[in-house]
Design a protein around this motif. Structure first.
Motif, mmCIF file in Angstrom:
data_model
loop_
_atom_site.group_PDB
_atom_site.id
_atom_site.type_symbol
_atom_site.label_atom_id
_atom_site.label_comp_id
_atom_site.label_asym_id
_atom_site.label_seq_id
_atom_site.Cartn_x
_atom_site.Cartn_y
_atom_site.Cartn_z
ATOM 1 N N ILE A 197 0.845 -1.200 0.000
ATOM 2 C CA ILE A 197 0.000 0.000 0.000
ATOM 3 C C ILE A 197 0.877 1.246 0.000
ATOM 4 O O ILE A 197 0.578 2.228 -0.680
ATOM 5 C CB ILE A 197 -0.952 -0.015 1.212
ATOM 6 N N GLY A 198 1.984 1.195 0.731
ATOM 7 C CA GLY A 198 2.921 2.314 0.750
ATOM 8 C C GLY A 198 3.574 2.562 -0.595
ATOM 9 O O GLY A 198 4.032 3.666 -0.866
ATOM 10 N N ASP A 199 3.638 1.551 -1.457
ATOM 11 C CA ASP A 199 4.188 1.715 -2.802
ATOM 12 C C ASP A 199 3.108 2.062 -3.831
ATOM 13 O O ASP A 199 3.375 2.754 -4.804
ATOM 14 C CB ASP A 199 4.909 0.446 -3.249
ATOM 15 N N ILE A 200 1.895 1.581 -3.611
ATOM 16 C CA ILE A 200 0.823 1.809 -4.575
ATOM 17 C C ILE A 200 0.377 3.272 -4.573
ATOM 18 O O ILE A 200 0.128 3.850 -5.639
ATOM 19 C CB ILE A 200 -0.365 0.863 -4.298
ATOM 20 N N ILE A 201 0.296 3.883 -3.412
ATOM 21 C CA ILE A 201 -0.181 5.270 -3.337
ATOM 22 C C ILE A 201 0.748 6.222 -4.090
ATOM 23 O O ILE A 201 0.282 6.998 -4.936
ATOM 24 C CB ILE A 201 -0.393 5.687 -1.867
ATOM 25 N N PRO A 202 2.073 6.206 -3.867
ATOM 26 C CA PRO A 202 2.931 7.098 -4.668
ATOM 27 C C PRO A 202 2.930 6.736 -6.148
ATOM 28 O O PRO A 202 3.036 7.609 -7.004
ATOM 29 C CB PRO A 202 4.329 6.920 -4.073
ATOM 30 N N PHE A 203 2.775 5.429 -6.461
ATOM 31 C CA PHE A 203 2.697 5.017 -7.862
ATOM 32 C C PHE A 203 1.507 5.680 -8.545
ATOM 33 O O PHE A 203 1.629 6.201 -9.656
ATOM 34 C CB PHE A 203 2.590 3.497 -7.963
ATOM 35 N N LEU A 204 0.363 5.668 -7.897
ATOM 36 C CA LEU A 204 -0.824 6.281 -8.484
ATOM 37 C C LEU A 204 -0.671 7.795 -8.628
ATOM 38 O O LEU A 204 -1.133 8.381 -9.616
ATOM 39 C CB LEU A 204 -2.058 5.941 -7.652
ATOM 40 N N ILE A 205 -0.011 8.427 -7.669
ATOM 41 C CA ILE A 205 0.227 9.868 -7.768
ATOM 42 C C ILE A 205 1.147 10.180 -8.944
ATOM 43 O O ILE A 205 0.872 11.087 -9.741
ATOM 44 C CB ILE A 205 0.809 10.407 -6.443
ATOM 45 N N PHE A 206 2.239 9.440 -9.071
ATOM 46 C CA PHE A 206 3.152 9.660 -10.192
ATOM 47 C C PHE A 206 2.489 9.308 -11.521
ATOM 48 O O PHE A 206 2.732 9.976 -12.523
ATOM 49 C CB PHE A 206 4.444 8.854 -10.020
ATOM 50 N N LEU A 207 1.655 8.271 -11.534
ATOM 51 C CA LEU A 207 0.936 7.920 -12.753
ATOM 52 C C LEU A 207 -0.002 9.036 -13.173
ATOM 53 O O LEU A 207 -0.081 9.389 -14.359
ATOM 54 C CB LEU A 207 0.162 6.617 -12.551
ATOM 55 N N TYR A 208 -0.697 9.634 -12.222
ATOM 56 C CA TYR A 208 -1.601 10.750 -12.514
ATOM 57 C C TYR A 208 -0.823 11.927 -13.111
ATOM 58 O O TYR A 208 -1.222 12.496 -14.127
ATOM 59 C CB TYR A 208 -2.327 11.167 -11.234
ATOM 60 N N PHE A 209 0.292 12.284 -12.487
ATOM 61 C CA PHE A 209 1.094 13.391 -13.012
ATOM 62 C C PHE A 209 1.709 13.050 -14.367
ATOM 63 O O PHE A 209 1.849 13.925 -15.228
ATOM 64 C CB PHE A 209 2.185 13.797 -12.021
ATOM 65 N N SER A 210 2.072 11.802 -14.573
ATOM 66 C CA SER A 210 2.608 11.401 -15.881
ATOM 67 C C SER A 210 1.551 11.524 -16.967
ATOM 68 O O SER A 210 1.838 11.963 -18.085
ATOM 69 C CB SER A 210 3.102 9.955 -15.833
ATOM 70 N N LEU A 211 0.326 11.137 -16.649
ATOM 71 C CA LEU A 211 -0.757 11.265 -17.622
ATOM 72 C C LEU A 211 -1.092 12.721 -17.908
ATOM 73 O O LEU A 211 -1.423 13.086 -19.040
ATOM 74 C CB LEU A 211 -1.996 10.510 -17.128
ATOM 75 N N ILE A 212 -0.989 13.570 -16.904
ATOM 76 C CA ILE A 212 -1.198 15.006 -17.117
ATOM 77 C C ILE A 212 -0.081 15.563 -17.994
ATOM 78 O O ILE A 212 -0.331 16.329 -18.931
ATOM 79 C CB ILE A 212 -1.262 15.752 -15.775
ATOM 80 N N ALA A 213 1.160 15.183 -17.701
ATOM 81 C CA ALA A 213 2.307 15.707 -18.452
ATOM 82 C C ALA A 213 2.276 15.268 -19.912
ATOM 83 O O ALA A 213 2.705 16.010 -20.794
ATOM 84 C CB ALA A 213 3.610 15.262 -17.803
ATOM 85 N N SER A 214 1.760 14.069 -20.171
ATOM 86 C CA SER A 214 1.717 13.590 -21.551
ATOM 87 C C SER A 214 0.491 14.095 -22.298
ATOM 88 O O SER A 214 0.383 13.891 -23.502
ATOM 89 C CB SER A 214 1.764 12.062 -21.581
ATOM 90 N N GLY A 215 -0.442 14.710 -21.594
ATOM 91 C CA GLY A 215 -1.610 15.286 -22.248
ATOM 92 C C GLY A 215 -2.791 14.351 -22.342
ATOM 93 O O GLY A 215 -3.772 14.668 -23.013
ATOM 94 N N VAL A 216 -2.744 13.205 -21.696
ATOM 95 C CA VAL A 216 -3.861 12.262 -21.732
ATOM 96 C C VAL A 216 -5.035 12.799 -20.916
ATOM 97 O O VAL A 216 -6.183 12.713 -21.324
ATOM 98 C CB VAL A 216 -3.424 10.874 -21.214
ATOM 99 N N ILE A 217 -4.727 13.384 -19.755
ATOM 100 C CA ILE A 217 -5.757 13.967 -18.896
ATOM 101 C C ILE A 217 -5.736 15.476 -19.094
ATOM 102 O O ILE A 217 -4.712 16.129 -18.926
ATOM 103 C CB ILE A 217 -5.504 13.621 -17.416
ATOM 104 N N LYS A 218 -6.878 16.029 -19.441
ATOM 105 C CA LYS A 218 -7.014 17.477 -19.622
ATOM 106 C C LYS A 218 -7.898 18.004 -18.494
ATOM 107 O O LYS A 218 -8.918 17.428 -18.166
ATOM 108 C CB LYS A 218 -7.675 17.778 -20.964
ATOM 109 N N SER A 219 -7.502 19.123 -17.910
ATOM 110 C CA SER A 219 -8.286 19.733 -16.848
ATOM 111 C C SER A 219 -8.056 21.228 -16.864
ATOM 112 O O SER A 219 -6.953 21.710 -17.149
ATOM 113 C CB SER A 219 -7.884 19.141 -15.500
ATOM 114 N N ASP A 220 -9.112 21.974 -16.535
ATOM 115 C CA ASP A 220 -8.996 23.429 -16.478
ATOM 116 C C ASP A 220 -8.451 23.907 -15.139
ATOM 117 O O ASP A 220 -7.990 25.032 -15.026
ATOM 118 C CB ASP A 220 -10.367 24.073 -16.711
ATOM 119 N N SER A 221 -8.498 23.057 -14.129
ATOM 120 C CA SER A 221 -8.097 23.472 -12.790
ATOM 121 C C SER A 221 -6.623 23.200 -12.487
ATOM 122 O O SER A 221 -6.214 23.308 -11.342
ATOM 123 C CB SER A 221 -8.973 22.761 -11.752
#
Length: 66
Positions: A9-33
């Protein structure tokens, strides 16, 4: 048993955070906020996001194989 589960669980939580930021950086997730810094990330920021995602994915796999 519980230590292994807690470690995963201690490894999964940071993995999901980094995955979210990676998807934002690559342009897969678009958000106005998003802050302007994440809308147009530098090459260094992308490298950190991708490397962090790969690192925590490796830690999860190693934790499962132990």
């Amino acid at each position: 048993m519980f230590q292994k589960l807690g470690g995963l669980i201690g490894d999964i939580i940071p993995f999901l955070i980094f995955l979210y930021f990676s998807l934002i950086a690559s342009g897969v997730i678009k958000s106005d906020s998003l802050p302007e810094r994440f809308k147009n990330p530098t090459l260094y920021m992308k490298y950190v996001f991708y490397a962090g995602t790969l690192l925590f994915a490796a830690l999860i796999v190693i934790g499962l194989l132990r």
